[in-house]
Motif scaffolding. Structure first.
Motif, short mmCIF file in Angstrom:
data_model
loop_
_atom_site.label_atom_id
_atom_site.label_comp_id
_atom_site.label_asym_id
_atom_site.label_seq_id
_atom_site.Cartn_x
_atom_site.Cartn_y
_atom_site.Cartn_z
N MET A 52 0.93 -1.14 0.05
CA MET A 52 -0.11 0.05 0.00
C MET A 52 0.87 1.26 0.02
N ALA A 53 0.63 2.13 -0.86
CA ALA A 53 1.41 3.43 -0.98
C ALA A 53 0.93 4.21 0.13
N THR A 54 1.96 4.71 0.94
CA THR A 54 1.63 5.78 2.06
C THR A 54 1.86 7.02 1.83
N SER A 55 1.80 7.54 0.57
CA SER A 55 2.00 8.97 0.23
C SER A 55 1.29 9.27 -0.84
N LEU A 56 0.62 10.52 -0.96
CA LEU A 56 -0.39 11.11 -1.95
C LEU A 56 0.15 11.20 -3.28
N LEU A 129 -8.05 7.80 0.66
CA LEU A 129 -6.98 8.56 0.95
C LEU A 129 -7.13 9.18 2.29
N VAL A 130 -8.43 9.42 2.50
CA VAL A 130 -8.54 9.73 4.20
C VAL A 130 -7.87 9.07 5.03
N GLU A 131 -7.51 7.79 4.91
CA GLU A 131 -6.78 6.90 5.98
C GLU A 131 -5.41 7.66 6.17
N LEU A 132 -5.04 8.48 5.06
CA LEU A 132 -3.52 8.99 5.30
C LEU A 132 -3.72 10.22 5.83
N LEU A 133 -4.62 10.81 6.04
CA LEU A 133 -4.79 12.41 6.48
C LEU A 133 -5.20 12.55 7.90
N TRP A 134 -5.01 13.40 8.69
CA TRP A 134 -5.64 13.76 9.94
C TRP A 134 -6.97 14.36 9.47
N VAL A 135 -7.96 13.78 10.29
CA VAL A 135 -9.48 14.04 10.46
C VAL A 135 -9.93 14.47 11.74
N PRO A 136 -10.88 15.33 11.83
CA PRO A 136 -11.48 15.58 13.34
C PRO A 136 -12.08 14.23 13.86
N ASP A 137 -12.33 14.11 15.03
CA ASP A 137 -13.09 13.01 15.63
C ASP A 137 -14.43 13.35 15.89
N THR A 138 -15.20 13.90 15.01
CA THR A 138 -16.62 14.32 15.31
C THR A 138 -17.53 13.04 15.46
N TYR A 139 -18.42 13.17 16.33
CA TYR A 139 -19.39 12.20 16.70
C TYR A 139 -20.81 12.88 17.01
N ILE A 140 -21.84 12.20 16.84
CA ILE A 140 -23.13 12.61 17.10
C ILE A 140 -23.71 12.07 18.28
N VAL A 141 -23.82 13.31 19.17
CA VAL A 141 -24.38 13.34 20.36
C VAL A 141 -25.76 12.48 20.58
N GLU A 142 -25.99 11.58 21.43
CA GLU A 142 -27.59 11.14 21.65
C GLU A 142 -27.83 10.18 20.54
N VAL A 151 -22.61 2.12 -0.52
CA VAL A 151 -23.02 1.79 -1.85
C VAL A 151 -22.77 3.01 -2.71
N THR A 152 -21.85 3.13 -3.99
CA THR A 152 -21.29 1.65 -4.43
C THR A 152 -19.86 1.55 -3.74
N VAL A 153 -19.45 2.74 -3.37
CA VAL A 153 -18.35 2.95 -2.54
C VAL A 153 -18.49 3.78 -1.28
N GLY A 154 -17.60 3.87 -0.43
CA GLY A 154 -17.89 4.52 0.80
C GLY A 154 -18.15 6.18 0.42
N ASN A 155 -19.25 6.54 1.03
CA ASN A 155 -19.72 7.95 0.51
C ASN A 155 -19.03 8.85 1.12
N ARG A 156 -17.61 9.18 0.84
CA ARG A 156 -16.85 10.03 1.41
C ARG A 156 -16.39 11.10 0.50
N LEU A 157 -16.11 12.35 0.84
CA LEU A 157 -15.33 13.09 -0.11
C LEU A 157 -14.11 13.90 0.56
N ILE A 158 -13.14 13.88 -0.13
CA ILE A 158 -11.90 14.61 0.12
C ILE A 158 -11.33 15.76 -1.08
N ARG A 159 -11.52 16.86 -0.67
CA ARG A 159 -11.15 17.88 -1.53
C ARG A 159 -9.97 18.69 -0.89
#
Length: 464
Positions: A52-56, A129-142, A151-159
């Protein structure tokens, strides 16, 4: 392991001159060592898999020395994270479980100076590639249940922007608890919240803000719900004080007003019609016992079934005395009152008929005896006067022989008679002299009181 092709190259090198041999060997060493060196370029953490490549890709100059385990401005100022929301749908709102399920698009923006590059362009990267970057640890209370769509891939976006700003977007479906006050159900208005908070970073590390205030939330005003209408919504910035520190929190608060028309057609109108149906018995004569009894019992049973059906949909919230329960209780009381009214009227009518029947026999016998007793009365009166004269001559008028027992007995009898007359007079006030008047008054009083109760009921639950 060295491949067969590499061994062949080594054998060819042995046939070359010593100078050419040294040059070729150095080239081969760089060729074998370069993948290992490249694998340690991001965060100086080697990859166990090695494949696995560990650089962008294309951004080696940006990620050299980048450590995803350290936040931007580590050891310095906190990171400002601006958020915005798109409410795609609110699929269900459960009163029994006191929660709602919503699908949202969560967008987070922050600046990482380690990822600044020249130019004015922005690049949309693969979500993996989000696994290679620092991201906030936000969670939903309650949140009770949440998941990220895959579907069809993880519905995430990195720009990535040239000034180091990162846009991180997620599509999430979550079930969030919402404390509800059902005392005015179904004329209630519920206030629910969607709260976002940092799990591990306190306010010294991260700061949460809304990107554009109330305009940071979109889609909620366009929602069409089955039982509710979104009255208004607004955003708040708050802090959560925990034992481990003070954590930033963003709050989206929205008010939901229940659509009461459905319940009017399903519950209020049928129960009102059942009350009016029970009044039909007032226009039926007291002698029609089967007809009046059938109407009373049928309306009582129908009202009981309607009450059970209205409570079965909210089986877990029966601890609340809801507005609909109050109205159904009022209707049941009027229906049961109509049945009791017939019982009272019929009992009074039967008692009046029973009182008239014994008086007819003695009246006929007295008329017959009046003709036979005329001579007997004359004889008895003369005999009584003669006996009175004899008794007066034999009485010794002395004070010692006077007896007051008769006078005492007469006084007690008089007190008993007075007391008995007053009791009969009080009972007479509550005695129905004409049972047919019971139905006559009920035709007016029952509808009048029912209308007054409805006025107070709707005024209280709609305006107070």
């Amino acid at each position: 392991m060295i491949s067969r092709q590499s061994w062949r190259q080594v054998k060819k090198i042995q046939k070359l001159s010593p100078e050419m041999f040294c040059q070729y060997f150095c080239f081969l060493g760089v060729y074998l060592f370069l993948p290992t060196q490249r694998s340690c370029s991001l965060g100086h953490v080697p990859d166990l898999q090695g494949s696995m490549a560990t650089s962008l890709p294309g951004f080696e100059n940006l990620t050299m020395g980048y450590n995803k385990y350290l936040r931007p401005y580590f050891g310095g100022q906190p990171v400002q994270i601006a958020m915005s929301l798109d409410i795609a749908s609110i699929s269900s709102i459960s009163e029994s479980d006191m929660d709602y399920t919503a699908t949202i698009y969560l967008r987070q923006r922050w600046t990482d100076p380690r990822l600044v590059f020249h130019g004015n362009k922005s690049f949309t990267l693969d979500a993996r590639l989000v696994e290679l970057l620092w991201v906030p640890d936000t969670y939903i209370v309650e949140s009770k249940r949440s998941f990220l769509h895959e579907v069809t891939v993880g519905n995430r976006l990195i720009r990535l922007f040239s000034n180091g700003t990162i846009l991180y977007a997620l599509r999430i479906t979550t079930t969030v608890a919402c404390n509800m006050d059902l005392s005015k159900y179904p004329m209630d208005t519920q206030t629910c919240r969607l709260q976002l908070e940092s799990w591990g970073y306190d306010e010294n590390d991260v700061i949460f803000t809304w990107l554009r205030g109330n305009d940071s939330v979109h889609g909620i005003e366009k929602l069409r719900l089955s039982q509710y209408t979104v009255e208004r919504y607004y955003t708040l910035v708050s802090k959560s004080q925990q034992e481990t520190g003070s954590y930033p929190r963003l709050i989206l608060q929205f008010e939901l007003r229940r659509n009461v028309l459905y319940f009017i057609l399903e519950t209020y109108v049928p129960s009102t019609l059942l009350v009016m149906l029970s009044w039909v018995s007032f226009w039926i004569t007291l002698d029609s016992v089967p007809a009046r009894t059938c109407i009373g019992v049928t309306t009582v049973l129908s009202m009981t079934t309607l009450m059970i059906g209205s409570r079965s949909s909210l089986s877990k919230t029966n601890c609340f005395i809801k507005a609909i329960d109050v109205y159904l209780g009022i209707c049941f009381s009027f229906i049961f009152g109509a049945l009791v009214e017939y019982a009272v009227a019929h009992y009074s009518s039967s008692q009046k008929c029973a009182a008239k029947a014994p008086q007819e026999g003695p009246a006929n016998e007295l008329a017959k005896e009046m003709e036979e007793v005329n001579i007997t009365n004359i004889l008895s009166s003369s005999i009584a006067s003669y006996k009175q004269k004899l008794s007066l001559s034999s009485i010794d008028i002395s004070s010692n022989n006077l007896n007051y027992s008769g006078l005492t007995m007469k006084t007690r009898e008089k007190i008993k008679c007075v007391f008995r007359n007053r009791i009969h007079r009080i009972i007479g006030y509550f005695t129905i002299q004409n049972p047919s008047n019971v139905d006559h008054y009920s035709k007016v009083l029952f509808p009048l009181f029912f209308m007054l109760v409805n006025v107070f009921y709707w005024a209280y639950y709609l305006y107070f």
